[in-house]
Design an enzyme around this catalytic site. Structure first.
Site, PDB file in Angstrom:
ATOM      1  N   SER A 125       0.845  -1.187   0.000  1.00  0.00           N
ATOM      2  CA  SER A 125       0.000   0.000   0.000  1.00  0.00           C
ATOM      3  C   SER A 125       0.887   1.247   0.000  1.00  0.00           C
ATOM      4  CB  SER A 125      -0.952  -0.049   1.195  1.00  0.00           C
ATOM      5  OG  SER A 125      -2.007   0.861   1.055  1.00  0.00           O
TER       6      SER A 125
ATOM      7  N   ASP B 187      -5.017  -3.769  -3.104  1.00  0.00           N
ATOM      8  CA  ASP B 187      -4.136  -3.431  -1.986  1.00  0.00           C
ATOM      9  C   ASP B 187      -3.458  -4.674  -1.387  1.00  0.00           C
ATOM     10  OD1 ASP B 187      -3.146  -2.537   0.600  1.00  0.00           O
ATOM     11  OD2 ASP B 187      -4.462  -0.799   0.366  1.00  0.00           O
TER      12      ASP B 187
END
Length: 292
Positions: free
Chosen positions: A58, A171
């Site tokens: 991320s 993610d």
């Protein structure tokens, strides 16, 4: 099976007790809170503690990529302080998400000295999640880093998935909170994991859809910590839960939280160089309250 493989590699790496430790840094996600990673890096750099491999998921992948590319840490702080949602994303109408992070491509290319894995000054890994299988997908060694970083930052429900080589990716934190395994696979013998707690436990109720999703995601991550923590010699937990996901204007305070956590861990890290063999002691979590 993979746990046994990691054990074998580590036993090989430590067969010579005089061998200096190879430190790997694994950075978790957290949007603006990830500026705490810069504080950790500043402290390690100031103390001349070498980083032999780095991995991120991320927004931790953004920090890891910037550091590995050779971007000065002070520039990372100033860039972070000027960052807004529009810097890397735009709202869109899609059944797959509310926004696209395609603006991250020019954002990263304009702020990093180099943008290919083979050009990094230290080994870098970026971890995303396969939306179909749920498995972590690790990018390293060769190729452009921009699409993998975008994929690793594709927060589900908010950002559209990113397609790479026919796979739909989201993610990295969906499959693993902190990419400890990735730095072990790059040869790290001692792993420093940096985990950014983001659960809002101050009693304030969420006021919008994104806050609800973010809080649920944070709760889920806090419940998934056992596996990756076993692979780290040290876990740093900067006190950043009180900061919002988009608190980029509070960059100096968030960076300072990272510095404090790293400074508290320095005695243990220095001990690794005095006694390179991996200790049998349990993993220590370093968490420093903001009021300290």
């Amino acid at each position: 099976m993979w746990k046994r493989w990691v054990q074998v590699i580590r036993q090989w790496a430590h067969h010579d007790g005089s061998r200096a430790p190879r430190i790997g840094l694994a950075l978790g996600g957290g949007f603006a809170r990830c500026l705490a990673h810069v504080g950790v890096l500043e402290t390690l750099e100031r103390e001349r503690i070498p980083i032999h491999a780095i991995a991120g998921i991320s927004s931790g992948a953004v920090i890891a990529s910037g550091f590995a590319s050779g971007k000065p840490l002070e520039e990372m702080i100033s860039t972070g302080a000027c960052t807004t949602f529009n810097s890397y994303a735009r709202w869109t109408l899609s059944r797959m998400g509310l926004a696209s992070n395609e603006r991250m491509e020019p954002y990263l290319r304009n702020t990093m000295p180099v943008s290919r894995f083979e050009q990094m000054r230290i080994p870098l890994a970026v971890v995303a999640t396969d939306l179909i299988s749920g498995a972590p997908v690790v990018f390293r060694d060769r190729g452009d880093i921009i699409a993998p970083v975008r994929a690793s930052c594709a927060y589900p429900g908010l950002f559209l998935p990113v397609e790479i080589d026919g796979r739909w990716l989201v993610d990295g934190a969906v499959s693993v909170n902190v990419p400890v395994q990735a730095v072990v696979e790059m040869g790290a013998t001692h792993v420093i994991a940096v985990y950014l707690h983001s659960v809002n436990d101050n009693g304030i109720r969420p006021t919008n859809l994104f806050q609800v999703v973010s809080q649920c995601f944070a709760i889920m991550q806090d419940r998934m910590m056992v596996d990756w923590r076993r692979g780290a010699e040290l876990v740093l937990e900067p006190e950043v839960a009180g900061y919002s996901w988009n608190d980029f204007e509070r960059a100096p305070q968030i960076v300072e939280a990272g510095r404090r956590a790293a400074e508290a861990a320095l005695p243990q890290i220095r001990e690794w160089f005095r006694r390179p063999s991996r200790s049998a002691a349990p993993v220590r979590a370093i968490r420093i309250p903001r009021s300290a």
